[in-house]
Each structure stands twice: as C-alpha cells, then as structure tokens.
Design a protein around this motif. Structure first.
Motif, mmCIF file in Angstrom:
data_model
loop_
_atom_site.group_PDB
_atom_site.id
_atom_site.type_symbol
_atom_site.label_atom_id
_atom_site.label_comp_id
_atom_site.label_asym_id
_atom_site.label_seq_id
_atom_site.Cartn_x
_atom_site.Cartn_y
_atom_site.Cartn_z
ATOM 1 N N LEU A 168 -1.636 -9.961 -2.524
ATOM 2 C CA LEU A 168 -2.884 -10.716 -2.673
ATOM 3 C C LEU A 168 -2.948 -11.854 -1.665
ATOM 4 O O LEU A 168 -3.991 -12.084 -1.037
ATOM 5 C CB LEU A 168 -2.976 -11.255 -4.102
ATOM 6 N N ARG A 169 -1.842 -12.595 -1.500
ATOM 7 C CA ARG A 169 -1.813 -13.707 -0.546
ATOM 8 C C ARG A 169 -2.076 -13.220 0.870
ATOM 9 O O ARG A 169 -2.844 -13.833 1.626
ATOM 10 C CB ARG A 169 -0.456 -14.406 -0.627
ATOM 11 N N ALA A 170 -1.448 -12.115 1.261
ATOM 12 C CA ALA A 170 -1.646 -11.583 2.612
ATOM 13 C C ALA A 170 -3.096 -11.188 2.840
ATOM 14 O O ALA A 170 -3.673 -11.444 3.913
ATOM 15 C CB ALA A 170 -0.725 -10.384 2.839
ATOM 16 N N ALA A 171 -3.723 -10.568 1.830
ATOM 17 C CA ALA A 171 -5.129 -10.175 1.974
ATOM 18 C C ALA A 171 -6.038 -11.392 2.037
ATOM 19 O O ALA A 171 -7.000 -11.434 2.819
ATOM 20 C CB ALA A 171 -5.525 -9.267 0.814
ATOM 21 N N HIS A 172 -5.749 -12.401 1.224
ATOM 22 C CA HIS A 172 -6.570 -13.605 1.193
ATOM 23 C C HIS A 172 -6.513 -14.365 2.521
ATOM 24 O O HIS A 172 -7.539 -14.811 3.047
ATOM 25 C CB HIS A 172 -6.120 -14.512 0.047
ATOM 26 N N ASP A 173 -5.299 -14.509 3.048
ATOM 27 C CA ASP A 173 -5.136 -15.326 4.252
ATOM 28 C C ASP A 173 -5.327 -14.540 5.543
ATOM 29 O O ASP A 173 -5.636 -15.132 6.580
ATOM 30 C CB ASP A 173 -3.738 -15.947 4.270
ATOM 31 N N GLY A 174 -5.159 -13.215 5.487
ATOM 32 C CA GLY A 174 -5.144 -12.457 6.733
ATOM 33 C C GLY A 174 -6.309 -11.541 6.970
ATOM 34 O O GLY A 174 -6.404 -10.951 8.047
ATOM 35 N N CYS A 175 -7.213 -11.405 6.001
ATOM 36 C CA CYS A 175 -8.329 -10.463 6.153
ATOM 37 C C CYS A 175 -9.670 -11.184 6.150
ATOM 38 O O CYS A 175 -9.829 -12.255 5.556
ATOM 39 C CB CYS A 175 -8.331 -9.431 5.021
ATOM 40 N N THR B 16 -7.547 -2.824 5.475
ATOM 41 C CA THR B 16 -8.270 -1.548 5.518
ATOM 42 C C THR B 16 -8.017 -0.710 4.270
ATOM 43 O O THR B 16 -8.410 0.461 4.220
ATOM 44 C CB THR B 16 -7.847 -0.750 6.763
ATOM 45 N N SER B 17 -7.370 -1.311 3.270
ATOM 46 C CA SER B 17 -7.072 -0.568 2.038
ATOM 47 C C SER B 17 -7.453 -1.404 0.822
ATOM 48 O O SER B 17 -6.592 -1.992 0.151
ATOM 49 C CB SER B 17 -5.586 -0.198 1.983
ATOM 50 N N PRO B 18 -8.733 -1.495 0.511
ATOM 51 C CA PRO B 18 -9.170 -2.286 -0.642
ATOM 52 C C PRO B 18 -8.509 -1.846 -1.943
ATOM 53 O O PRO B 18 -8.268 -2.664 -2.832
ATOM 54 C CB PRO B 18 -10.688 -2.046 -0.680
ATOM 55 N N ALA B 19 -8.176 -0.557 -2.053
ATOM 56 C CA ALA B 19 -7.566 -0.069 -3.294
ATOM 57 C C ALA B 19 -6.209 -0.723 -3.525
ATOM 58 O O ALA B 19 -5.824 -1.009 -4.676
ATOM 59 C CB ALA B 19 -7.418 1.447 -3.238
ATOM 60 N N THR B 20 -5.469 -0.968 -2.429
ATOM 61 C CA THR B 20 -4.164 -1.618 -2.549
ATOM 62 C C THR B 20 -4.313 -3.027 -3.097
ATOM 63 O O THR B 20 -3.552 -3.462 -3.972
ATOM 64 C CB THR B 20 -3.461 -1.657 -1.182
ATOM 65 N N VAL B 21 -5.315 -3.741 -2.599
ATOM 66 C CA VAL B 21 -5.545 -5.102 -3.046
ATOM 67 C C VAL B 21 -6.037 -5.102 -4.496
ATOM 68 O O VAL B 21 -5.594 -5.924 -5.316
ATOM 69 C CB VAL B 21 -6.558 -5.810 -2.125
ATOM 70 N N THR B 22 -6.938 -4.195 -4.814
ATOM 71 C CA THR B 22 -7.437 -4.100 -6.192
ATOM 72 C C THR B 22 -6.300 -3.807 -7.162
ATOM 73 O O THR B 22 -6.217 -4.376 -8.259
ATOM 74 C CB THR B 22 -8.509 -3.005 -6.288
ATOM 75 N N SER B 23 -5.381 -2.922 -6.779
ATOM 76 C CA SER B 23 -4.237 -2.597 -7.626
ATOM 77 C C SER B 23 -3.360 -3.817 -7.851
ATOM 78 O O SER B 23 -2.849 -4.033 -8.962
ATOM 79 C CB SER B 23 -3.422 -1.467 -6.981
ATOM 80 N N ALA B 24 -3.190 -4.641 -6.805
ATOM 81 C CA ALA B 24 -2.386 -5.855 -6.942
ATOM 82 C C ALA B 24 -3.029 -6.821 -7.930
ATOM 83 O O ALA B 24 -2.336 -7.431 -8.766
ATOM 84 C CB ALA B 24 -2.212 -6.511 -5.581
ATOM 85 N N VAL B 25 -4.338 -6.960 -7.856
ATOM 86 C CA VAL B 25 -5.045 -7.847 -8.780
ATOM 87 C C VAL B 25 -4.903 -7.334 -10.211
ATOM 88 O O VAL B 25 -4.683 -8.102 -11.163
ATOM 89 C CB VAL B 25 -6.535 -7.972 -8.382
ATOM 90 N N GLN B 26 -4.999 -6.024 -10.387
ATOM 91 C CA GLN B 26 -4.858 -5.437 -11.725
ATOM 92 C C GLN B 26 -3.457 -5.682 -12.288
ATOM 93 O O GLN B 26 -3.287 -5.982 -13.483
ATOM 94 C CB GLN B 26 -5.160 -3.948 -11.666
ATOM 95 N N THR B 27 -2.445 -5.561 -11.455
ATOM 96 C CA THR B 27 -1.072 -5.817 -11.899
ATOM 97 C C THR B 27 -0.908 -7.263 -12.342
ATOM 98 O O THR B 27 -0.291 -7.546 -13.389
ATOM 99 C CB THR B 27 -0.088 -5.503 -10.766
ATOM 100 N N CYS C 165 5.278 -12.618 4.377
ATOM 101 C CA CYS C 165 4.314 -11.823 3.612
ATOM 102 C C CYS C 165 4.250 -10.394 4.151
ATOM 103 O O CYS C 165 4.518 -10.153 5.336
ATOM 104 C CB CYS C 165 2.920 -12.439 3.699
ATOM 105 N N PRO C 166 3.851 -9.458 3.317
ATOM 106 C CA PRO C 166 3.622 -8.098 3.824
ATOM 107 C C PRO C 166 2.402 -8.072 4.747
ATOM 108 O O PRO C 166 1.593 -9.011 4.770
ATOM 109 C CB PRO C 166 3.371 -7.289 2.551
ATOM 110 N N ALA C 167 2.268 -7.003 5.495
ATOM 111 C CA ALA C 167 1.102 -6.862 6.374
ATOM 112 C C ALA C 167 -0.163 -6.849 5.524
ATOM 113 O O ALA C 167 -0.205 -6.171 4.484
ATOM 114 C CB ALA C 167 1.209 -5.580 7.179
ATOM 115 N N PRO C 168 -1.207 -7.576 5.925
ATOM 116 C CA PRO C 168 -2.447 -7.609 5.142
ATOM 117 C C PRO C 168 -3.064 -6.216 5.018
ATOM 118 O O PRO C 168 -3.195 -5.494 6.008
ATOM 119 C CB PRO C 168 -3.352 -8.549 5.947
#
Length: 732
Positions: free
Chosen positions: A161-168, A129-140, A123-126
């Motif tokens: 999304l997986r990295a943010a869910h499991d790593g943050c 510290t960048s909620p906008a990156t995660v929000t953009s992934a959800v929008q895509t 997985c990519p690094a979670p």
C-alpha cells in the motif's frame, strides 16, 4: 551542427536544428520537485517545524480557490510537501487525513519522496499497473490488521500500500489507497519502508531525490525573473545564474564560438542569441526555461541550459529579431569589400519559425527572405507572416530604403528613402520603430510602420527629431508598450540623452519627450563627447530606463514621465569619498557592465570588484546584494551578459497554420525546398549547387587532384549566391 552559408551547399541548406536536451519531469504529475517549488515560494521543508506546518494547514480552511502564486497555493504546497515527505509520526493526525480535502481545489502539488530511515527495509516495486494487487492489500489490512500489524501478511500488505501511495499516479490506483494509508499508518508504523535508498536533502532543487535525474525548477510566472547568462570569453563557455533561486546552475554550456556576444533573446525568453562577428557565427543558447500553462495558470519550468543545435555561419552576423513566432537572422556581408570584387559577399536574411528551434532538422522549414549587396541593415517580422527588410546603398554601409516582402521574397510594398542612414529598431504594441539619421544627415526623423491587416500593407509615419544635428541610433521597447525609447545624440557629441517616441501622438515634443542626462555627471562641461557608460530598458511592463553615467551612479528614470526625479544608485560606494569630478569616467577603475532584467539589474564592476555582481532591485531602487561569480568565471573573462525572462509571445494565425503544416509533413525539411523563391533562376541556382556538390564528391571518390579548381568553382557559386548582379537574384 553549424550551417556554413558560405559553403557550396549554402543555397540548398541554411539551417540545422537538433532536439535540445530534454527536461526530465518529476515522477508524479504536478509542478515538479518540492525542493524546487519550496525555494521559489520562499520556505524550506523541515519535518520538525510542526507549528509552521499547522499554521499553513489551518489557513487553508478559509480558501475558496488555489491559483498558482496565491497565498492559498503556498500554504497548500507547505502542507502537501511535508505530508508526503515526513514520517507520519511527525504530523498531527488532522493534517495527515485532512490534507486530502484540498486536493481537488489545489491539484497534485509537487513531488517528493518520503525521507529515508536507515532501520527500515526497501519498499516493494509500486504495483501501479496492477490495481488488483493494491486492492488485495487493502482487503488484507481491513480483515486482519486493524488491531495489530505485526504479522508478515500485514507487513507485506502495508508496504504494498505504501509503495502504491507514494510511487504511483493517483489515477492508476484504487481510490481506497488514500483512505487506507492513513487508516493504517499508526497501527502499521513499525512496518514502514523506504521508497529511496539513501537519505537526501528535501530542499535540493537541481536533482530528483528519487531517480537522480535532472529535474526542472517550477515557478509561478508572476514570480519568475528569468536567468542571467554570462559568456566566458577565454574558454568559450556560458554560465547560467538562476535569478529566482539565487544560484548558479551546475550545468556549464560549452561550444560557443570565440568572441560571442549575447545581444538579445527570442520573444519567449527560451533562447538567447550568441553572435560572433569575428567567427562569422550565430548560435542559440537554450536557457532551459519554458512558460507553460496548467489548470491554475502559467508556470515557468526551468531545466538545464544547453547549446541548441541551430546555428548559422556567414559573413559578419548582424541582427537577430524575434516577433510573432518568427526568428529572422541577418548577416551584413563584407562591408569593406567593393561590390565589383569577386570577394564581395552580400547581406542575407533567413527566417524560420521560433517553435522550430527545438525540432529535428527534418521538420524545419527555413526561408531565405532576401539577399542583397553588403549592408549594416536589418530585417524583421511584421503582420501576416510578412517581413520588412532594408535595401543596400552604394558607397554607404547604412541603408536608406525598406521593402515589405512575403515568405517567398516577393516585394509587396516599398518605402524608398524612408529612413536615411538607418540604425536601430524595436517593436512595440502595434508599431515598428526605426532610428534614422539626423536632419544634417538627410533624414531628421524616426521611421514608424504600422501594419494594417485589412489592407495587407503598412502605413508609414516619420516623426521628426527636435534638434537638427541629433538622432537616435538605438531604440528600446517592449511588446506591450505604447511608446519606444531611443538614445539621443550624435557620434561627435555623444549620446547623452533619450527621447520618447509615441506613434499615436505623432510628434516628439522637445518639452516632454526629450531628456538630457545631467551635465554634472561628466568630468567636463564645455568640450568633449558626453557618452554614457551603459544604458537600457527594463524588461516587462514597468519600463524603467537605466543609465550608468561617468559619475559612478546608476540613474533610474520613469520612461513614461521624464519629469519625475530619477533614483540614483551608487555603483561605487567604497570609493565615493575619494572620487572627484575630474576622475569621472567609464573606463579604468569605474569600468562596468550592465545587464537589465524585469525585477533586477546586474552590474559587474570589472576593475574594482571583478569577482562579484552587484544586484539592483528595480522595485526598491537599491543595490540589495552581491552575487559571487563561480570559480570558473572570473569577471575579467566575461565577454557579455544577458537576462532572459520567460514571456508569452504574440503569434499570428498564419504562424499557427505553418506550425500545423510542419507537424503534419516533413516534405519541406532541410534542403532546397526549405528556401522558397518564386524566381526560376533561383531554383536553377539551387539545382546548380546540388549538381556541383555531386560533381565534387565524384572527384573525391575518383581521387582526382583538382582541389584548387574545385575551390574556385565553389567561390564562383558563392559569388552567384551572394551577389545581386547574378540573374538568379534579379527578382529580389
């Protein structure tokens, strides 16, 4: 770092404390690694156990609360651990999404990484510290991936999304993450990724599956039975057995002084005391256990054991007492050297806050609360940050009198001849109980002190022994008990009984408060001392009393009611058929060591079975299992054992104030200011120590060969420090 109180700087620096090895927390908040929590709750993580997981999930529907230690909490952890660890395809969709319904009630739970799958990329690094990156992934995902997730853009978005869910931490990412991950985990199943780089055992407890760092074990305090520590008298090591997980800790503690015993632990169970009379040292072993509070109740966090840096060195270490947030270290001094001799070293007691065992040295405020001629005495904390101390007697190692002193050593109250030939002490609920000599020795009672906060003084009570030639020399008790238990007997006759000491009752009744062990447990009845092989009190509130007798049985008594028939546990069932009364003994083939905890007692049969410990379940009154000793610790090498149980100790407002003061200033760290005294002469002694130290350093720098003279100067200074004939100690 060891502090030699017999050194030239003894009056100026008496304590050294360094920060203990840290306990690495899990990556996410909660109660630590799921493998550890699962072990403490009695289940294993198994992604193929769908029925077991579903049963736990269905049971949650009836839960209205989720306190640590409850059945609801256990079921929640079962579901949460498998939800976070197992492939999404292995769990029903209802569990994948419905699990989150219970998070508000049950909290974060435990931490575990999703299992490694060799065919998947990393997985990519979670993007914590960048909620906008995660929000953009959800929008895509919502815009382009609801039907198919095969495109590179969908794959990248889902793995973000997986990295943010499991790593943050959930607080660091948008709330849409939890919903989105389950909206897309089926359609994007082929785009899963690994948060770890290799397969791992989810039930491993000692290491974090993600980082490999040492991780804590977390157990609800109601289910925590502590750790057993055993010293290796050959290699000067300490081995630790975790009672809750049933395994020896991989961390072996090195560096204890040779010949150390483990007589006691601090009131909170975090530190065990290692005492070496031959090595003139007292050390502290960090058991790695800490009792902490979380929103659901108290839990025990257990990290690796270590040797704390706090240590003391002076002549003949004696008692260490811990109570009310204080630790008091007592040294007997040279008991067999005449007071008039220049080689006489007096008794000494140093007090410091229990919380300071884990602080850097510059935040420690040690206090020398008294010095006296040599004695086999004691000192202990009492109310309002005051202390009770014994007073030496000429030509006798055992003291007779006591005093109450404040933090500066000022005498506030005296108890002359209150406990002739003192030996043995414990603290129970509201009272301090001390064993005194028999009537034939000039006493015939136990001493009971009760501190009265309103008056700032202690009331003295003397409770008579029922027999003129018997006494108690070891007192047992727990902080929440209303009575103490003392051994009962004498040196020539043996200590073959116990007495119950209830201060509110005021008397020791021969009919109800005295228990003699059965005569048939000894090989003879008419002559010879009848001493027990081992005895002691159960830790905690149940307060069973255990006595191992020469007949090879462990007798388990109700300490609150001596009339109840004791439970007998056979310590030698293998040889019982051939064991005649003439063979009854505490030595040879029947030699044992006994250590008692809160739920279990442990017996080492040093000759018959030196490779294993027999575990006694005190709730059931049976020997329920054997524990194999680690390869580096043969039973014949065990010097001593102790069970440390995490507790919530009682503290006083004055201690809290001192702790607050310590955290706000470093002006009273290690140094002369740490050892308070109201005596001008004592301050002069400290000044002399510093000046003399500087002088010696100057001599070394100049290369002047006055070693023998410097040694004599040091001896004279030490004599002044230890000998109460010196004017510097006249105020004490």
């Amino acid at each position: 770092m060891q502090v030699a109180l017999s050194s030239i700087f003894a009056a100026a620096c008496v304590l050294a404390v360094l920060a203990p090895a840290p306990v690495t927390a899990s990556h996410e908040p909660g109660h630590g690694p799921c493998g550890c929590v699962a072990a403490s709750l009695g289940f294993t993580i198994n992604c193929n156990a769908a029925a077991f997981i579903t049963e736990a999930f269905n049971a949650l529907s009836s839960c209205t609360s989720c306190s640590v230690g409850s059945t609801c909490y256990r079921n929640y952890i079962i579901v949460q651990a498998h939800h976070d660890h197992c492939p999404t395809s292995s769990l029903p969709a209802a569990i994948q999404t419905g699990f989150h319904t219970y998070e508000a009630m049950c909290g974060d739970g435990c931490y575990i990484a999703r299992q490694f799958v060799a065919s998947l990329p990393v997985c990519p690094a979670p993007a914590c510290t960048s909620p906008a990156t995660v929000t953009s992934a959800v929008q895509t995902l919502n815009a382009s991936c609801t039907v198919s997730c095969a495109s590179a853009a969908c794959a990248t978005a889902y793995r973000t999304l997986r990295a943010a869910h499991d790593g943050c931490d959930e607080d660091d990412v948008p709330s849409s993450v939890e919903t989105a991950i389950h909206d897309f985990d089926n359609v994007c199943a082929a785009q899963e990724c690994n948060m770890v780089t290799a397969a791992f055992n989810p039930n491993t407890c000692e290491t974090s599956s993600q980082s490999g760092a040492t991780a804590p074990i977390v157990t609800p305090s109601a289910n925590a039975y502590g750790r057993l520590l055993a010293t290796d008298a050959v290699d000067n090591q300490v081995f630790t057995f975790d009672i809750d997980s049933g395994s020896w800790h991989m961390q072996i503690v090195n560096g204890i002084v040779g010949g150390s015993t483990l007589p006691t632990a601090t009131a909170d169970g975090r530190f065990a005391v290692a005492t070496s009379r031959g090595g003139d040292a007292i050390q502290f072993l960090d058991t790695g256990m800490r009792l902490v509070q979380d929103p659901h109740g108290s839990v025990v966090v257990r990290g690796p054991p270590s040797l704390a840096a706090a240590s003391f060195s002076s002549e003949s270490p004696g008692h260490v007492e811990s109570r009310f947030g204080w630790v008091v270290v007592f040294f007997d001094g040279t008991l067999n050297v005449a007071r008039s001799s220049p080689n006489h070293q007096g008794s000494l007691a140093v007090a410091f806050l229990e919380s300071q065992l884990g602080l850097p040295i510059d935040q420690v405020q040690p206090r020398v609360i008294f010095r006296d001629f040599a004695q086999h005495g004691n000192a202990w904390p009492t109310g309002d940050c005051r202390f009770i101390r014994s007073i030496s007697v000429a030509n006798n190692s055992l003291p007779n009198s006591f005093e109450m002193v404040d933090l500066n050593g000022n005498v506030l109250q005296s108890f002359p001849n209150a406990c002739v030939r003192y030996h043995g002490y414990t603290a129970i609920n509201g009272f301090e109980v001390a064993g005194c000599g028999s009537r034939d020795e000039g006493a015939g009672h136990v001493m009971v002190l009760q501190y009265q906060a309103s008056a700032g003084r202690s009331n003295l009570m003397q409770m008579s022994y029922p027999h003129p030639n018997l006494r108690s020399g070891t007192i047992y008790g727990n902080a929440d008990m209303s009575y103490a238990i003392g051994n009962y007997g004498s040196t020539p006759l043996g200590y073959n009984g116990i007495i119950r000491i209830t201060p509110t009752k005021g008397t020791i009744d021969n009919a109800t408060d005295v228990l003699f062990f059965p005569r048939e447990a000894w090989p003879v009845t008419a002559t010879g001392a009848r001493s027990t092989c081992a005895m002691g009190m159960q830790q905690g509130s149940s307060a069973l009393f255990l006595a191992a007798l020469p007949d090879g049985y462990l007798y388990i008594y109700r300490s609150d009611n001596f009339s109840v028939t004791p439970i007998r546990v056979d310590l030698f069932p293998e040889t019982r058929a051939n064991l005649t009364r003439a063979m009854y003994s505490c030595t040879g083939a029947q030699a044992i060591r006994l250590e008692i905890g809160s739920r279990y007692a442990f017996v080492l049969r040093t000759v018959l079975d030196p490779a294993r410990l027999m575990r006694i379940d005190l709730d059931l009154g049976v020997a329920d299992s054997f524990i194999t000793l680690p390869s580096g610790l043969p039973g014949s090498a065990i010097g001593d054992m102790i069970v440390a149980v995490p507790e919530t100790p009682q503290t006083l407002p004055c201690v809290s104030n001192l702790q607050s003061s310590t955290s706000n200033t470093n002006t009273q760290g290690s140094g002369a200011g740490s050892s308070s005294s109201s005596s001008d002469d004592n301050r002069a002694t400290i000044a002399l120590a510093v000046l003399l130290g500087v002088a010696i350093l100057a001599l070394i720098v100049l290369g002047v060969a006055f070693f023998s003279h410097a040694r004599r100067s040091q001896q004279l200074l030490h004599t002044k420090f230890s000998n109460p004939n010196a004017s510097a100690l006249s105020a004490l």
